[in-house]
Motif scaffolding. Structure first.
Motif, PDB file in Angstrom:
ATOM      1  N   PHE A 267      47.906  35.247  19.140  1.00  0.00           N
ATOM      2  CA  PHE A 267      47.390  35.943  19.112  1.00  0.00           C
ATOM      3  C   PHE A 267      45.715  34.992  18.215  1.00  0.00           C
ATOM      4  CE2 PHE A 267      50.035  34.208  15.503  1.00  0.00           C
ATOM      5  CZ  PHE A 267      49.432  33.455  15.146  1.00  0.00           C
ATOM      6  N   ALA A 300      48.181  33.968   4.696  1.00  0.00           N
ATOM      7  CA  ALA A 300      47.053  33.626   5.009  1.00  0.00           C
ATOM      8  C   ALA A 300      46.722  33.051   6.450  1.00  0.00           C
ATOM      9  CB  ALA A 300      45.324  32.940   4.063  1.00  0.00           C
ATOM     10  N   LYS A 302      47.442  29.067   6.509  1.00  0.00           N
ATOM     11  CA  LYS A 302      47.546  27.717   6.521  1.00  0.00           C
ATOM     12  C   LYS A 302      48.106  26.798   7.389  1.00  0.00           C
ATOM     13  CE  LYS A 302      48.105  28.657   1.981  1.00  0.00           C
ATOM     14  NZ  LYS A 302      48.443  30.081   1.531  1.00  0.00           N
ATOM     15  N   PRO A 460      44.867  37.568   8.371  1.00  0.00           N
ATOM     16  CA  PRO A 460      45.022  38.218  10.208  1.00  0.00           C
ATOM     17  C   PRO A 460      44.692  39.674   9.604  1.00  0.00           C
ATOM     18  CG  PRO A 460      46.536  36.454   9.438  1.00  0.00           C
ATOM     19  CD  PRO A 460      45.636  36.729   7.905  1.00  0.00           C
ATOM     20  N   ASP A 567      59.288  34.381   7.919  1.00  0.00           N
ATOM     21  CA  ASP A 567      58.569  35.054   8.789  1.00  0.00           C
ATOM     22  C   ASP A 567      59.494  36.271   9.496  1.00  0.00           C
ATOM     23  OD1 ASP A 567      55.890  36.534   9.536  1.00  0.00           O
ATOM     24  OD2 ASP A 567      55.357  35.197  10.286  1.00  0.00           O
TER      25      ASP A 567
HETATM   26  P1  ADP Z   1      50.527  31.397   4.685  1.00  0.00           P
HETATM   27  O1  ADP Z   1      50.750  29.955   4.537  1.00  0.00           O
HETATM   28  O2  ADP Z   1      48.848  30.989   4.363  1.00  0.00           O
HETATM   29  O3  ADP Z   1      51.271  31.928   3.409  1.00  0.00           O
HETATM   30  P2  ADP Z   1      51.543  31.326   7.114  1.00  0.00           P
HETATM   31  O4  ADP Z   1      50.764  30.030   7.934  1.00  0.00           O
HETATM   32  O5  ADP Z   1      52.712  31.834   7.096  1.00  0.00           O
HETATM   33  O6  ADP Z   1      50.547  31.856   5.700  1.00  0.00           O
HETATM   34  O7  ADP Z   1      50.583  32.068   7.886  1.00  0.00           O
HETATM   35  C1  ADP Z   1      51.596  33.537   7.530  1.00  0.00           C
HETATM   36  C2  ADP Z   1      51.872  34.120   9.320  1.00  0.00           C
HETATM   37  O8  ADP Z   1      50.841  34.829   9.783  1.00  0.00           O
HETATM   38  C3  ADP Z   1      52.739  33.615  10.069  1.00  0.00           C
HETATM   39  O9  ADP Z   1      53.817  34.367  10.816  1.00  0.00           O
HETATM   40  C4  ADP Z   1      51.695  33.300  10.924  1.00  0.00           C
HETATM   41  O10 ADP Z   1      51.887  33.217  12.890  1.00  0.00           O
HETATM   42  C5  ADP Z   1      50.569  34.754  11.371  1.00  0.00           C
HETATM   43  N1  ADP Z   1      49.629  34.062  11.663  1.00  0.00           N
HETATM   44  C6  ADP Z   1      48.904  33.284  11.615  1.00  0.00           C
HETATM   45  N2  ADP Z   1      47.531  33.262  11.749  1.00  0.00           N
HETATM   46  C7  ADP Z   1      47.076  34.113  12.621  1.00  0.00           C
HETATM   47  C8  ADP Z   1      46.158  34.817  12.800  1.00  0.00           C
HETATM   48  N3  ADP Z   1      45.343  34.462  12.938  1.00  0.00           N
HETATM   49  N4  ADP Z   1      46.617  36.298  13.415  1.00  0.00           N
HETATM   50  C9  ADP Z   1      47.468  36.776  13.419  1.00  0.00           C
HETATM   51  N5  ADP Z   1      49.076  36.310  12.546  1.00  0.00           N
HETATM   52  C10 ADP Z   1      49.139  35.102  11.794  1.00  0.00           C
END
Ligand code: ADP
Ligand code: MG
Length: 708
Positions: A267, A300, A302, A460, A567
């Motif tokens: 993505f 988000a 991170k 996202p 996830d």
């Molecule tokens: P956080 O740690 O901020 O809660 P994550 O890093 O675990 O979030 O990401 C959450 C989900 O979103 C993961 O499945 C990741 O692969 C997905 N993801 C991250 N960035 C993007 C993006 N730019 N577009 C689509 N999906 C994304």
């Protein structure tokens, strides 16, 4: 000569004429030992005599404050052995009975003729209006229109009147106070004179004066703290050289690992992620080590940003470390980092293909001894590129060959000292601190005030807000299980989160196992259930997660191990049992496991809301899925104490200032501190301010901060 606070801090209360040995002891119980402690023992509230209720007008069922004189006082013993003290008080309009259970000493404390303030709820007993166990404060001969009421004065058997007398003397002794805030700032921010404020907070002429005094003194607290934080940030920058990381293509023109990684993602990065990575890369390329806080809402993205930072280290031939607060989280991080970096190679001229796969290892207290030795050897030799772990990474014999970037996933659990210990593992590696859920800006500025701040303020695309329902009783609970069955029938999957057991992971695991068996035989009979908890061996955990990811399992019954890293976009419903046991941040983090796909998702919070605070938490969760909003609510409910925790030197200094109510003051204080320190890094031209900062820190840190 105006008096510096330092001098008042060094003056023991026993030096005051009216404070005798017994008073010294009572004050000690309130942790008041110096005259400065006494002066900053601010009133808890102020009673405006002109607006007090008269006893004649009191209405049953209402809370009220009356000032009255004791006319009769007696104690007796009830048949059940409890003592009952009964006072009859009179305020010129009417009589009121005050009844105290098991407080026979009240008769001595409040002899006939004493004037006192009584706070309490008015009720009726045998046809007479009364207050039961009211709060009492003796007024004595205080004459002002507004009477200060001091905190905890009863428990330590110090009355507000005593405190007023001592404080009045302390104010006289202090005379004019030094004011470290330059006049032009005082005018610009419309703040009062400090000496005036110190008088008015204790003995206000009016409620308005008291408010203005509070604002000035709260500003002072925040200003000192911010100045200290800004100096700490500067001192670290000045002291450390840091690594200038290579962020672009290599000098030989090979595309950077980071670019490979980004273009290989299934993505596009969100705008916020791109901006965050740019900010981080600029820090990494710069001459000083990065000290940055990354925050963003759940989901988000991170992790990707953190991985990007680690990759920059790796592509320059350095190593990266990712540190998590618990073993379970470290294991989860290890899995997800390995996952997103699968297939990525780094150049290695020593191999046939000129490259080798990245090596990512996990190190926790659970790592078997034999594996540990191998990992540590490889780490020392530079063969491990990224090491994930708990604070086990902090122990002495963990040696990196060249530690370049450290990511700390902190969840409010790592202290400044631990961060410093990890930094010491390399030659000033760059540090990125991540919080699992957002914290309010003013809190970030205070708790993480020595870090730069990057916020991921965008999710996202394609996420659908989760519908959240607080199921308060058995009937609603049935509704939750019905929804689980419906979602599973529709081809989706579900999570059931078991009650939190704080005391032990073992007990939590056992109760999750019980719940797994119970549900399989009752509400969720006939569905394919899986069980996941932190006590399972790693292999087994991976198997269960794999089966759930592939859809072979329909419902995952789990402990909070699923909080991070899990996830599965096909999961559309989550049931959280005993939800009132969780904090807002944790509930929000858990809920973030659903709503990851395009389908409508659900989250059911089971539990009755045992306290008003628990109720407020669950209601907030129902109302909003915005982590930044929920963070504000959390701060509102829990107060700043929990956020500041033990990490924050100077936390005791925030006596008046509230991170919730004084947001503007926090920003103002930050601005002034930043400008002053930028123009005068060692505060040579602001000796009074420097002096007050020294009161917040120990000598060692002072030497570090004020070295120019
Ligand atoms: P956080 O740690 O901020 O809660 P994550 O890093 O675990 O979030 O990401 C959450 C989900 O979103 C993961 O499945 C990741 O692969 C997905 N993801 C991250 N960035 C993007 C993006 N730019 N577009 C689509 N999906 C994304
Ligand atoms: Mg994450």
């Amino acid at each position: 000569m105006a008096t510096p606070l330092r001098k008042l801090a060094a003056l023991p209360v026993s030096e005051l004429n009216r404070v005798g040995p017994k008073a010294v002891e009572s004050l000690g119980a309130l942790e008041i030992t110096s005259v400065l402690d006494l002066l900053t023992h601010y009133p808890r509230r102020w009673h405006d005599r002109t607006r007090q209720a008269s006893i004649r007008e009191l209405r049953v069922g209402e809370e009220a404050v009356v000032v009255a004189t004791v006319r009769k006082a007696s104690a007796r013993r009830a048949r059940n052995g409890r003592s009952i003290a009964e006072l009859t008080v009179f305020d010129g309009t009417s009589y009121l009975t005050c009844t105290f259970f098991n407080q026979a000493w009240r008769v001595k404390q409040l002899p006939v003729g004493t004037e006192a303030i009584f706070f309490g709820k008015v009720d009726v007993y045998r046809g007479r209006r009364q207050m039961t166990n009211p709060l009492v404060d003796r007024v004595g001969d205080q004459t002002g229109r507004i009477i200060p009421i001091y905190p905890q004065s009863e428990k330590a058997e110090v009355s507000s009147r005593d405190l007023s007398v001592w404080i009045a003397e302390a104010l006289r002794r202090a005379g004019e106070l030094v004011d470290p805030l330059p006049d032009r700032w005082r005018d610009r921010l419309n703040l009062q004179d400090r000496t005036w404020a110190m008088h008015q907070i204790h003995l206000p002429d009016s409620i308005d004066a008291k408010d203005a005094a509070r604002r000035r003194l709260a500003f002072d607290e925040l200003f000192r703290l911010q100045a200290m934080l800004v100096m700490r940030k500067r001192a670290v920058e000045r002291e450390s050289k840091g690594i200038r990381h290579v962020v672009g293509p290599s000098p030989e023109g090979a595309p950077a690992l980071l670019d490979h990684f980004v273009t290989g993602l299934p993505f596009a990065l969100t705008g916020a992620q791109r901006k965050a990575i740019d900010e981080i890369c600029a820090d990494l390329a710069g001459p000083h080590p990065m000290h940055r806080l990354l925050q963003g809402d759940v989901g988000a993205g991170k992790t990707l940003v953190a991985v990007a930072a680690l990759l920059v280290a790796v592509q320059g031939g350095h190593q990266g470390a990712l540190m998590a607060p618990t073993e379970v989280l470290a294991e989860q991080h290890h899995l997800s980092v390995r996952d997103v970096l699968a297939g990525l190679e780094i150049p290695d001229p020593g191999t046939l293909m000129g490259g080798r796969p990245l090596r990512i290892e996990l190190l926790t207290n659970r790592t078997p001894a034999s594996a540990r030795v191998k990992i540590l050897d490889a780490l020392r030799a530079g063969h491990v590129d990224i090491l994930v772990g708990t604070h086990a990474l902090l122990v002495e014999h963990v040696e990196f060959s060249s530690l370049g970037v450290v990511v700390i996933d902190e969840q409010h659990r790592f202290g400044v000292e631990q961060r410093a210990a990890l930094r010491g593992k390399g030659e000033d590696p760059d540090v990125l601190v991540m919080t699992a859920t957002p914290i309010p800006r003013t809190a970030a500025m205070t708790v993480y005030g020595d870090l730069d701040l990057t916020t991921l303020d965008e999710l996202p695309p394609g996420r659908t807000p989760v519908k959240t329902v607080w199921s308060r009783g058995p009937i609603e609970e049935q509704g939750a299980w019905t929804r689980v069955r419906e979602e599973v029938e529709a081809g989706h999957q579900a999570y059931v989160v078991c009650p939190l057991v704080e005391e032990s992971e073992k007990i939590q695991a056992r109760s999750a196992t019980d719940e797994f068996e119970r549900l399989g035989a009752a509400e969720l009979a006939g569905l394919r259930l899986g069980l996941l908890h932190g006590q399972m061996p790693g292999r087994e955990k991976e198997e269960v997660m794999g089966a759930f990811r592939r859809g072979e399992l329909q419902v995952l019954v789990a402990t909070t191990v699923i909080e991070v890293g899990v996830d599965v976009p096909n999961a559309t419903v989550m049931v959280i049992e005993d939800a009132e046991r969780f904090g807002i941040a944790q509930l929000h983090q858990l809920r973030g496991r659903v709503g990851r796909g395009a389908a409508v998702s659900w989250c059911f919070l089971l539990g009755s809301g045992s306290t008003p605070e628990a109720e407020a938490r669950l209601e907030a969760m129902e109302q909003s899925t915005d982590g930044f909003y929920l963070a504000e609510v959390d701060l509102e409910l829990r107060g700043e104490g929990t956020i500041l925790g033990t990490r924050q030197k100077g936390r005791n200094d925030l006596k008046l200032a509230s991170l919730r109510r004084d947001k503007d003051l926090v920003s103002d204080a930050r601005d002034v501190a930043t400008q002053l320190v930028a123009a005068d890094p060692a505060l040579a031209g602001h000796p009074d301010l420097a002096d007050e900062i020294r009161l917040l820190i120990d000598d060692e840190e002072a030497e570090f901060l004020f070295k120019s």
